[in-house]
Design a protein around this motif. Structure first.
Motif, mmCIF file in Angstrom:
data_model
loop_
_atom_site.group_PDB
_atom_site.id
_atom_site.type_symbol
_atom_site.label_atom_id
_atom_site.label_comp_id
_atom_site.label_asym_id
_atom_site.label_seq_id
_atom_site.Cartn_x
_atom_site.Cartn_y
_atom_site.Cartn_z
ATOM 1 N N LEU A 16 -15.252 -8.793 63.019
ATOM 2 C CA LEU A 16 -15.949 -7.622 63.340
ATOM 3 C C LEU A 16 -15.313 -6.214 62.536
ATOM 4 C CD1 LEU A 16 -15.960 -7.875 67.288
ATOM 5 C CD2 LEU A 16 -17.870 -8.424 65.823
ATOM 6 N N PRO A 17 -16.324 -5.531 62.049
ATOM 7 C CA PRO A 17 -15.370 -4.351 61.532
ATOM 8 C C PRO A 17 -14.913 -3.376 62.507
ATOM 9 C CG PRO A 17 -17.916 -4.245 61.867
ATOM 10 C CD PRO A 17 -17.611 -5.559 61.743
ATOM 11 N N GLU A 18 -15.452 -3.589 63.976
ATOM 12 C CA GLU A 18 -14.846 -2.974 64.925
ATOM 13 C C GLU A 18 -13.165 -3.153 65.186
ATOM 14 O OE1 GLU A 18 -18.936 -2.893 66.168
ATOM 15 O OE2 GLU A 18 -17.809 -4.214 65.135
ATOM 16 N N LEU A 19 -12.732 -4.244 64.793
ATOM 17 C CA LEU A 19 -11.260 -4.737 64.769
ATOM 18 C C LEU A 19 -10.533 -3.972 63.790
ATOM 19 C CD1 LEU A 19 -11.668 -8.421 65.320
ATOM 20 C CD2 LEU A 19 -11.800 -6.452 66.981
ATOM 21 N N TYR A 20 -11.318 -3.616 62.600
ATOM 22 C CA TYR A 20 -10.422 -2.407 61.709
ATOM 23 C C TYR A 20 -10.300 -1.066 62.484
ATOM 24 C CZ TYR A 20 -10.905 -5.812 57.865
ATOM 25 O OH TYR A 20 -10.707 -7.086 57.059
ATOM 26 N N VAL A 21 -11.298 -0.770 62.998
ATOM 27 C CA VAL A 21 -11.265 0.465 63.595
ATOM 28 C C VAL A 21 -9.963 0.634 64.875
ATOM 29 C CG1 VAL A 21 -12.602 2.338 65.005
ATOM 30 C CG2 VAL A 21 -13.300 1.151 63.108
ATOM 31 N N ALA A 22 -10.301 -0.322 65.697
ATOM 32 C CA ALA A 22 -9.225 -0.333 66.581
ATOM 33 C C ALA A 22 -7.646 -0.419 66.350
ATOM 34 C CB ALA A 22 -9.627 -1.624 67.538
ATOM 35 N N GLY A 23 -7.847 -1.494 65.299
ATOM 36 C CA GLY A 23 -6.501 -1.541 64.511
ATOM 37 C C GLY A 23 -5.811 -0.448 64.001
ATOM 38 N N SER A 24 -6.552 0.255 63.294
ATOM 39 C CA SER A 24 -6.242 1.500 62.591
ATOM 40 C C SER A 24 -5.890 2.431 63.626
ATOM 41 C CB SER A 24 -7.074 1.965 61.348
ATOM 42 O OG SER A 24 -8.407 2.253 61.905
ATOM 43 N N ARG A 25 -6.888 2.825 64.436
ATOM 44 C CA ARG A 25 -6.783 3.829 65.438
ATOM 45 C C ARG A 25 -5.231 3.807 66.128
ATOM 46 N NH1 ARG A 25 -10.199 6.123 62.880
ATOM 47 N NH2 ARG A 25 -12.099 7.295 63.505
ATOM 48 N N LEU A 26 -5.190 2.625 66.847
ATOM 49 C CA LEU A 26 -4.096 2.203 67.598
ATOM 50 C C LEU A 26 -2.764 2.464 66.857
ATOM 51 C CD1 LEU A 26 -5.568 -0.838 69.556
ATOM 52 C CD2 LEU A 26 -5.016 1.345 70.549
ATOM 53 N N PHE A 27 -2.690 1.682 65.490
ATOM 54 C CA PHE A 27 -1.531 2.096 64.828
ATOM 55 C C PHE A 27 -1.260 3.525 64.427
ATOM 56 C CE2 PHE A 27 0.295 2.903 60.667
ATOM 57 C CZ PHE A 27 1.336 2.562 60.842
ATOM 58 N N THR A 28 -2.173 4.418 64.078
ATOM 59 C CA THR A 28 -2.018 5.648 63.721
ATOM 60 C C THR A 28 -1.583 6.374 64.976
ATOM 61 O OG1 THR A 28 -3.744 5.434 62.062
ATOM 62 C CG2 THR A 28 -3.070 7.727 62.812
ATOM 63 N N ARG A 29 -2.318 6.167 66.031
ATOM 64 C CA ARG A 29 -1.550 7.129 67.398
ATOM 65 C C ARG A 29 -0.218 6.520 67.748
ATOM 66 N NH1 ARG A 29 -5.509 9.732 70.525
ATOM 67 N NH2 ARG A 29 -4.581 8.999 72.311
ATOM 68 N N ALA A 30 -0.044 5.393 67.962
ATOM 69 C CA ALA A 30 1.209 4.861 68.323
ATOM 70 C C ALA A 30 2.523 5.302 67.246
ATOM 71 C CB ALA A 30 1.277 3.256 68.245
ATOM 72 N N VAL A 31 2.335 4.927 65.983
ATOM 73 C CA VAL A 31 3.493 5.478 65.059
ATOM 74 C C VAL A 31 3.621 6.994 65.036
ATOM 75 C CG1 VAL A 31 1.831 5.684 63.026
ATOM 76 C CG2 VAL A 31 4.544 4.840 62.674
ATOM 77 N N ARG A 32 2.710 7.734 65.273
ATOM 78 C CA ARG A 32 2.789 9.158 65.228
ATOM 79 C C ARG A 32 3.257 9.737 66.724
ATOM 80 N NH1 ARG A 32 -2.775 11.645 62.298
ATOM 81 N NH2 ARG A 32 -1.735 11.347 60.158
ATOM 82 N N GLN A 33 2.807 9.117 67.670
ATOM 83 C CA GLN A 33 3.476 9.277 69.006
ATOM 84 C C GLN A 33 4.903 9.098 69.203
ATOM 85 O OE1 GLN A 33 1.538 7.305 72.267
ATOM 86 N NE2 GLN A 33 3.411 7.322 73.556
ATOM 87 N N LEU A 34 5.351 7.884 68.589
ATOM 88 C CA LEU A 34 6.661 7.706 68.594
ATOM 89 C C LEU A 34 7.535 8.303 67.769
ATOM 90 C CD1 LEU A 34 6.238 3.900 68.538
ATOM 91 C CD2 LEU A 34 7.024 5.262 70.617
ATOM 92 N N THR A 35 7.259 8.625 66.443
ATOM 93 C CA THR A 35 8.030 9.321 65.423
ATOM 94 C C THR A 35 8.151 10.870 65.855
ATOM 95 O OG1 THR A 35 6.073 9.593 64.091
ATOM 96 C CG2 THR A 35 7.578 7.627 63.679
ATOM 97 N N GLN A 36 6.865 11.394 66.336
ATOM 98 C CA GLN A 36 6.935 12.742 66.730
ATOM 99 C C GLN A 36 7.980 12.943 67.903
ATOM 100 O OE1 GLN A 36 5.479 15.334 64.654
ATOM 101 N NE2 GLN A 36 6.849 16.434 65.929
ATOM 102 N N ALA A 37 7.736 12.109 68.872
ATOM 103 C CA ALA A 37 8.596 12.223 70.049
ATOM 104 C C ALA A 37 10.104 12.195 69.671
ATOM 105 C CB ALA A 37 8.229 11.145 71.052
ATOM 106 N N TRP A 38 10.430 11.230 68.746
ATOM 107 C CA TRP A 38 11.917 11.265 68.483
ATOM 108 C C TRP A 38 12.265 12.228 67.681
ATOM 109 C CZ3 TRP A 38 10.722 5.814 66.694
ATOM 110 C CH2 TRP A 38 10.406 4.749 68.042
#
Length: 384
Positions: free
Chosen positions: A331-353
């Motif tokens: 599914l191309p949807e899995l590329y969207v989900a994987g990239s969105r979840l990673f982008t948000r997670a890594v930014r949320q963590l690094t910015q919080a720190w």
């Protein structure tokens, strides 16, 4: 590459997160032709069976992530009913749906495992749809099984396998093993001797009834050592997957002696997925210079908990040794989900720190870029 401003949908006022360049260092092709509901849903799970009666795989962390991030890219409200979403993608067609979704991911390079190819797009077709570049990862067990089909003797098999692996190394950027599925990761770490190797090949070639699925731990070890001899990165499946594996045998910590033994070859080892043993993979990446930890598949399936899981990987893993991937399949949807979840997670963590003073502000985007693309470009020798 898609301009994020073009993706804003009135029904999705929050809009997508800013896109960043990503290297998807472990992924697969997407399905060809139209998908009915049952087949679509089969790609939202690692199970090999339909959902229990009265339930649906849309009701999962991954299912919710798809419903959050994909409908706005097709002109629908986020979280719209699954039936509306499936009708919309059917109306657009698989090709247009794939193009819209893939080009909204920020992925510039697709490093594709071609071991699963039946009914899926080629690396070149996938990259063309996504507006990116294609690179190949060659699956060792597939190479060995194809070689066995043509070999009439032990010598023909061993010579043919050696030639096939080294020929693949001329164009591929790396190899992959699914030994975790075929036997488990608790194998003898040493290269097999000539006697045991010859006996194992004899057993494989004697299976003339279609039973040449490579499961012998002696042959799996030989494959790993043959690939290590090329010094290209070697991806190894660890952690969860479909019911074909036994989870307790896929703990990356079981590879410790092999990791030590293979180090002199110069072969980098990439521990894929790892969940729920992702902390073990992070530890191995911490203590061994040639070991890397992947967060693909794990973040997609943990969905709204992705940041918590990524934080556990980043507790001890060196930031230059963690790699983004989606492990998207079908599914191309899995590329969207994987990239969105990673982008948000890594930014949320690094910015919080950074905000709490634990990190310098300038380090947050730098580390996000390393994990998203920089580490993979360095490891696989990919152009910027």
């Amino acid at each position: 590459m898609v301009n994020p401003a073009d993706l804003v949908n009135p029904a999705d006022p929050a809009g997508p997160p800013d896109l960043v360049d990503l290297v998807d260092h472990h992924c697969h092709g997407v399905a060809r032709g139209p998908l009915d509901e049952a087949r679509f849903l089969s790609y939202l799970t690692e199970s090999d069976a339909p959902a229990a009666e009265g339930t649906t795989f849309f009701d999962s962390q991954l299912g919710f992530a798809v419903r959050r991030w994909c409908p706005p890219l097709l002109g629908l409200p986020a979280h719209c009913p699954p039936a509306d979403y499936l009708a919309r993608r059917a109306a657009l067609g698989e090709e247009e749906t794939g193009r819209r979704l893939l080009r909204a991911t920020g992925i510039t390079d697709y490093v594709v495992d071609t071991g699963l190819a039946d009914g899926l797009t080629t690396p070149e077709e996938l990259a063309a749809a996504g507006g990116g570049r294609a690179h190949e990862i060659v699956r060792l067990e597939t190479v060995a099984e194809r070689t066995a089909q043509k070999a009439g003797s032990v010598r023909e098999f061993l010579d043919g396998l050696q030639e096939a692996v080294h020929e693949a190394a001329r164009t591929a950027v790396g190899f992959k093993s699914v030994a975790a599925y075929r036997h488990g990761l608790g194998f003898d770490p040493a290269p097999p001797g000539p006697g045991e190797l010859g006996a194992a090949v004899d057993r494989l070639l004697a299976a003339r009834d279609g039973g040449r699925r490579l499961t012998d731990p002696v042959l799996l070890r030989h494959l790993l050592w043959t690939a290590a001899g090329t010094a290209l990165p070697l991806q190894i499946h660890t952690g969860f997957g479909d019911p074909d594996l036994r989870l307790h045998r896929s703990d990356p910590a079981l590879l410790t002696d092999f990791i030590k033994a293979v180090r002199p070859t110069g072969c980098p080892l990439v521990l894929l997925h790892a969940y729920p043993y992702h902390r073990n993979a992070a530890y191995l990446a911490h203590v061994f210079p040639h070991v890397y930890a992947d967060v693909g598949l794990t973040l997609s399936y943990t969905g709204a908990r992705a940041a918590a899981v990524l934080a556990e990987v980043l507790e001890v893993a060196p930031f230059g040794k963690v790699l983004f991937s989606t492990d998207a399949y079908g599914l191309p949807e899995l590329y969207v989900a994987g990239s969105r979840l990673f982008t948000r997670a890594v930014r949320q963590l690094t910015q919080a720190w950074a905000d709490e003073g634990a990190w310098a502000a300038a380090d947050a985007p730098r580390i996000a870029a390393l994990i998203g693309s920089g580490n993979a470009r360095r490891l696989y020798g990919l152009a910027p």
